[in-house]
Motif scaffolding. Structure first.
Motif, PDB file in Angstrom:
ATOM      1  N   PRO A  54      34.655  17.474  60.757  1.00 46.66           N
ATOM      2  CA  PRO A  54      34.002  18.082  61.926  1.00 46.66           C
ATOM      3  C   PRO A  54      34.759  17.865  63.233  1.00 46.66           C
ATOM      4  O   PRO A  54      34.601  18.656  64.162  1.00 46.66           O
ATOM      5  CB  PRO A  54      32.634  17.396  61.949  1.00 46.66           C
ATOM      6  CG  PRO A  54      32.371  17.021  60.528  1.00 46.66           C
ATOM      7  CD  PRO A  54      33.724  16.645  59.969  1.00 46.66           C
ATOM      8  N   ASN A  55      35.577  16.814  63.324  1.00 46.34           N
ATOM      9  CA  ASN A  55      36.355  16.596  64.554  1.00 46.34           C
ATOM     10  C   ASN A  55      37.670  17.371  64.543  1.00 46.34           C
ATOM     11  O   ASN A  55      38.529  17.157  65.399  1.00 46.34           O
ATOM     12  CB  ASN A  55      36.615  15.120  64.773  1.00 46.34           C
ATOM     13  CG  ASN A  55      37.488  14.515  63.677  1.00 46.34           C
ATOM     14  OD1 ASN A  55      37.830  15.187  62.705  1.00 46.34           O
ATOM     15  ND2 ASN A  55      37.823  13.242  63.843  1.00 46.34           N
ATOM     16  N   GLY A  56      37.859  18.245  63.558  1.00 44.76           N
ATOM     17  CA  GLY A  56      39.042  19.082  63.486  1.00 44.76           C
ATOM     18  C   GLY A  56      40.200  18.483  62.721  1.00 44.76           C
ATOM     19  O   GLY A  56      41.177  19.186  62.427  1.00 44.76           O
ATOM     20  N   SER A  57      40.162  17.189  62.389  1.00 50.06           N
ATOM     21  CA  SER A  57      41.272  16.542  61.686  1.00 50.06           C
ATOM     22  C   SER A  57      41.369  17.061  60.260  1.00 50.06           C
ATOM     23  O   SER A  57      40.359  17.442  59.639  1.00 50.06           O
ATOM     24  CB  SER A  57      41.092  15.024  61.686  1.00 50.06           C
ATOM     25  OG  SER A  57      41.076  14.534  63.013  1.00 50.06           O
ATOM     26  N   LEU A  58      42.609  17.025  59.726  1.00 49.37           N
ATOM     27  CA  LEU A  58      42.877  17.513  58.377  1.00 49.37           C
ATOM     28  C   LEU A  58      43.442  16.373  57.535  1.00 49.37           C
ATOM     29  O   LEU A  58      44.435  15.741  57.902  1.00 49.37           O
ATOM     30  CB  LEU A  58      43.878  18.665  58.420  1.00 49.37           C
ATOM     31  CG  LEU A  58      44.294  19.256  57.060  1.00 49.37           C
ATOM     32  CD1 LEU A  58      43.095  19.891  56.344  1.00 49.37           C
ATOM     33  CD2 LEU A  58      45.418  20.274  57.250  1.00 49.37           C
ATOM     34  N   LEU A  59      42.807  16.104  56.373  1.00 51.92           N
ATOM     35  CA  LEU A  59      43.232  15.040  55.464  1.00 51.92           C
ATOM     36  C   LEU A  59      43.920  15.645  54.246  1.00 51.92           C
ATOM     37  O   LEU A  59      43.387  16.563  53.610  1.00 51.92           O
ATOM     38  CB  LEU A  59      42.031  14.213  55.014  1.00 51.92           C
ATOM     39  CG  LEU A  59      42.332  13.138  53.953  1.00 51.92           C
ATOM     40  CD1 LEU A  59      43.229  12.048  54.532  1.00 51.92           C
ATOM     41  CD2 LEU A  59      41.045  12.546  53.393  1.00 51.92           C
ATOM     42  N   PHE A  60      45.141  15.099  53.946  1.00 50.69           N
ATOM     43  CA  PHE A  60      45.853  15.440  52.721  1.00 50.69           C
ATOM     44  C   PHE A  60      45.734  14.260  51.757  1.00 50.69           C
ATOM     45  O   PHE A  60      46.058  13.124  52.118  1.00 50.69           O
ATOM     46  CB  PHE A  60      47.340  15.713  52.996  1.00 50.69           C
ATOM     47  CG  PHE A  60      47.609  17.010  53.693  1.00 50.69           C
ATOM     48  CD1 PHE A  60      47.953  18.136  52.964  1.00 50.69           C
ATOM     49  CD2 PHE A  60      47.524  17.107  55.069  1.00 50.69           C
ATOM     50  CE1 PHE A  60      48.216  19.344  53.610  1.00 50.69           C
ATOM     51  CE2 PHE A  60      47.783  18.303  55.712  1.00 50.69           C
ATOM     52  CZ  PHE A  60      48.123  19.435  54.983  1.00 50.69           C
ATOM     53  N   ARG A  61      45.301  14.538  50.548  1.00 48.39           N
ATOM     54  CA  ARG A  61      45.239  13.500  49.519  1.00 48.39           C
ATOM     55  C   ARG A  61      46.354  13.729  48.500  1.00 48.39           C
ATOM     56  O   ARG A  61      46.715  14.870  48.211  1.00 48.39           O
ATOM     57  CB  ARG A  61      43.886  13.521  48.807  1.00 48.39           C
ATOM     58  CG  ARG A  61      42.728  13.001  49.655  1.00 48.39           C
ATOM     59  CD  ARG A  61      41.457  12.884  48.808  1.00 48.39           C
ATOM     60  NE  ARG A  61      40.377  12.274  49.573  1.00 48.39           N
ATOM     61  CZ  ARG A  61      39.506  12.951  50.307  1.00 48.39           C
ATOM     62  NH1 ARG A  61      39.632  14.289  50.394  1.00 48.39           N
ATOM     63  NH2 ARG A  61      38.559  12.339  50.963  1.00 48.39           N
ATOM     64  N   ASN A  62      46.881  12.592  47.991  1.00 47.17           N
ATOM     65  CA  ASN A  62      47.898  12.648  46.922  1.00 47.17           C
ATOM     66  C   ASN A  62      49.034  13.595  47.304  1.00 47.17           C
ATOM     67  O   ASN A  62      49.349  14.551  46.598  1.00 47.17           O
ATOM     68  CB  ASN A  62      47.257  13.084  45.619  1.00 47.17           C
ATOM     69  CG  ASN A  62      48.150  12.835  44.414  1.00 47.17           C
ATOM     70  OD1 ASN A  62      49.021  11.969  44.446  1.00 47.17           O
ATOM     71  ND2 ASN A  62      47.945  13.602  43.357  1.00 47.17           N
ATOM     72  N   GLY A  85      52.279  10.592  46.667  1.00 47.77           N
ATOM     73  CA  GLY A  85      51.076  10.090  46.020  1.00 47.77           C
ATOM     74  C   GLY A  85      50.104   9.435  46.972  1.00 47.77           C
ATOM     75  O   GLY A  85      48.978   9.112  46.582  1.00 47.77           O
ATOM     76  N   GLY A  86      50.494   9.240  48.235  1.00 48.09           N
ATOM     77  CA  GLY A  86      49.610   8.637  49.215  1.00 48.09           C
ATOM     78  C   GLY A  86      48.786   9.679  49.952  1.00 48.09           C
ATOM     79  O   GLY A  86      48.777  10.862  49.613  1.00 48.09           O
ATOM     80  N   ASP A  87      48.092   9.246  51.008  1.00 49.99           N
ATOM     81  CA  ASP A  87      47.254  10.133  51.823  1.00 49.99           C
ATOM     82  C   ASP A  87      47.818  10.202  53.238  1.00 49.99           C
ATOM     83  O   ASP A  87      48.380   9.212  53.743  1.00 49.99           O
ATOM     84  CB  ASP A  87      45.812   9.628  51.877  1.00 49.99           C
ATOM     85  CG  ASP A  87      45.142   9.648  50.508  1.00 49.99           C
ATOM     86  OD1 ASP A  87      45.647  10.360  49.625  1.00 49.99           O
ATOM     87  OD2 ASP A  87      44.131   8.942  50.330  1.00 49.99           O
ATOM     88  N   VAL A  88      47.634  11.382  53.879  1.00 49.13           N
ATOM     89  CA  VAL A  88      48.070  11.579  55.261  1.00 49.13           C
ATOM     90  C   VAL A  88      46.935  12.258  56.023  1.00 49.13           C
ATOM     91  O   VAL A  88      46.327  13.225  55.526  1.00 49.13           O
ATOM     92  CB  VAL A  88      49.349  12.448  55.334  1.00 49.13           C
ATOM     93  CG1 VAL A  88      49.696  12.732  56.788  1.00 49.13           C
ATOM     94  CG2 VAL A  88      50.506  11.750  54.631  1.00 49.13           C
ATOM     95  N   LEU A  89      46.664  11.753  57.225  1.00 50.55           N
ATOM     96  CA  LEU A  89      45.646  12.352  58.082  1.00 50.55           C
ATOM     97  C   LEU A  89      46.309  12.938  59.322  1.00 50.55           C
ATOM     98  O   LEU A  89      47.025  12.231  60.043  1.00 50.55           O
ATOM     99  CB  LEU A  89      44.627  11.288  58.510  1.00 50.55           C
ATOM    100  CG  LEU A  89      43.523  11.777  59.473  1.00 50.55           C
ATOM    101  CD1 LEU A  89      42.630  12.813  58.786  1.00 50.55           C
ATOM    102  CD2 LEU A  89      42.706  10.594  59.988  1.00 50.55           C
TER     103      LEU A  89
END
Length: 472
Positions: free
Chosen positions: A103-111, A48-52
């Protein structure tokens, strides 16, 4: 003449030149920038959290990014692609609508969910269409729910039953911990923890094991503690106590006895008098008791859950208050070195006697003796310091009374000093009188002499002004 090496170089064949170029590329590395890496923030996440997935050392000339789920770069496991020129994102088959490419290439996962655990690969495309690949990974752990405690026996009996407490629910990769009264529990003589710590066994419970108990669960990303629970342990009854502690009472007073025994559940009470049942109450009330109420009163307590019984007996005596005693003396005026006998007379039985002189308890000397029941006091021989006011006092557990006063007088002769005769004593008296008279006369003379000097001084002061005027 040219050297052999120079001749060989000049006549180098084309395939030999390619081989030489390959060799130079192999042994000569041009300066490179820092290698691209991917960090997971955080590396262990709660469901349920976020990961970058944070990209570091990304080339500034990159024209496109593509993220893939897993360690291989195939179209089937592509999450999304990002075109730097216009900032557009193209979704792939592995896209779950929870991912965002920056834009810096990073990927964010939500929930994040448990299925998101794994490795992720980034492919970066350069202007010359060369690509660079880096991977990162994270793990998703279940967010632990608030635990609860189940009890195998909700009403155990002290010293007989054992109880098992279980922390619910059971989850993987979870650590369990138990607490009682805020203190951490560990294995002991009467308790045992399961290998995973989820269950707690109490052997032969006692009243001190009541609680409260709490279980705590935690993993790498979360932790929680249950609500406290207590055990309803049946125990007792312990030996009962009877109040008040008094055992002697006046006739006509009200007898009110109370019985108390520690017990869970509360004990059942019964009263017995001399072995006969009186009533089944915790309090016993008897108004205006008489001598026939003297005897043994037993309080019996019973716990129906434990099946145990206890009793306590108290002896009660109803006794009349004492009457005032009288006192007799063989003589109230005695000569020193004679003897005297004082007797205390009472019609009461079962009483004690004590003696009083000058309103203070009598302190016996080696010249005083008492009869076995203390009713007779003998002073032999009598001394002048034995004179005073004597009383006897009788008492029982409920009352005390004193006799009237007898005054004992002790006569003794006046002693004369044999070293001085009557004439010597008379001479001493005359000398004292004469001395006093002489001192008086001297004081009188000095007094009037002082007055005379004061008068002369006054006359001289009055005549002094006229003499001064005549001289002038």
């Amino acid at each position: 003449m040219e050297t052999r090496s120079a001749t060989s170089h000049r006549g180098l064949l084309p395939w030999q030149g390619l081989l030489l170029a390959a060799s130079l590329l192999t042994f000569w590395n041009p300066p490179t920038t820092a290698q691209m890496t991917i960090d997971s923030v955080p590396s262990d996440a709660a469901e349920g959290g976020d990961v970058l997935l944070l990209v570091r050392n990304l080339s500034a000339n990159s024209i496109a990014y593509s993220w893939f789920k897993g360690e291989t770069v195939t179209s089937n496991n592509q999450i999304a692609a990002y075109l730097v020129a216009d900032g557009t994102t193209t979704q792939g088959p592995a896209y779950s609508h929870r991912e965002t490419i920056y834009p810096n290439g990073s990927l964010l996962f939500r929930n994040v969910i448990l299925g998101d655990t794994g490795v992720y690969t980034l492919q970066v495309t350069q202007p010359n269409f060369l690509t660079e690949i880096a991977s990162g990974q994270f793990r998703v752990h279940p967010a632990l729910p608030k635990p609860s405690i189940t009890i195998s026996d909700s009403n155990p009996v002290e010293g007989k039953d054992s109880v098992v407490l279980i922390c619910e629910p059971e989850t993987q990769n979870t650590t369990y911990q138990w607490w009682i009264n805020g203190q951490r529990l560990q294995d002991g003589n009467r308790l045992n923890l399961s290998d995973d710590g989820r269950s707690l066994t109490l052997f032969n419970v006692t009243r001190n094991d009541t609680g409260p108990y709490e279980c705590e669960t935690w993993n790498l990303v979360s932790g929680n503690r249950s609500d406290p629970v207590t055990l309803n342990i049946s125990y007792g009854p312990d030996a009962p106590s009877i109040t008040p502690t008094d055992s002697y009472f006046y006739p006509g007073t009200n007898l009110n006895l109370s019985c108390h025994a520690t017990s869970n559940p509360p004990a059942q009470y019964s009263w017995f008098f001399n072995g006969n049942h009186l009533q089944s109450t915790q309090e016993l009330y008897l108004p205006s008791i008489a001598a026939n109420h003297s005897g043994s009163y037993t309080c019996s307590v019973h716990n129906p859950t434990t099946g145990l019984n206890r009793t306590t007996t108290k002896n009660i005596t109803v006794i009349e208050p004492v009457s005032p005693p009288s006192i007799q003396a063989t003589n109230t005026t005695v000569a020193e070195e004679d003897s005297v006998v004082l007797t205390c007379l009472t019609g009461d039985t079962g009483v004690s006697i004590r003696w009083v002189r000058d309103d203070q308890p009598l302190r016996l000397t080696d010249r005083m003796t008492l009869s076995p029941n203390s009713s007779v006091l003998t002073i032999d021989p009598v001394r002048r310091e034995d004179a005073g006011e004597y009383q006897c006092e009788v008492f029982n557990p409920v009352s005390s009374r004193r006799s009237s006063i007898i005054r004992l007088e002790v006569k003794y002769p006046v002693r004369e000093d044999s070293d001085l005769s009557g004439g010597a004593i008379a001479g001493i008296v005359v000398a004292v009188v004469a001395g006093v008279a002489l001192i008086g006369a001297l004081a009188y003379f000095l007094f009037f002499r002082k007055i005379g000097r004061a008068s002369d001084q006054h006359d001289l002061t009055e005549h002094k002004p006229s003499v001064s005027s005549h001289s002038k």
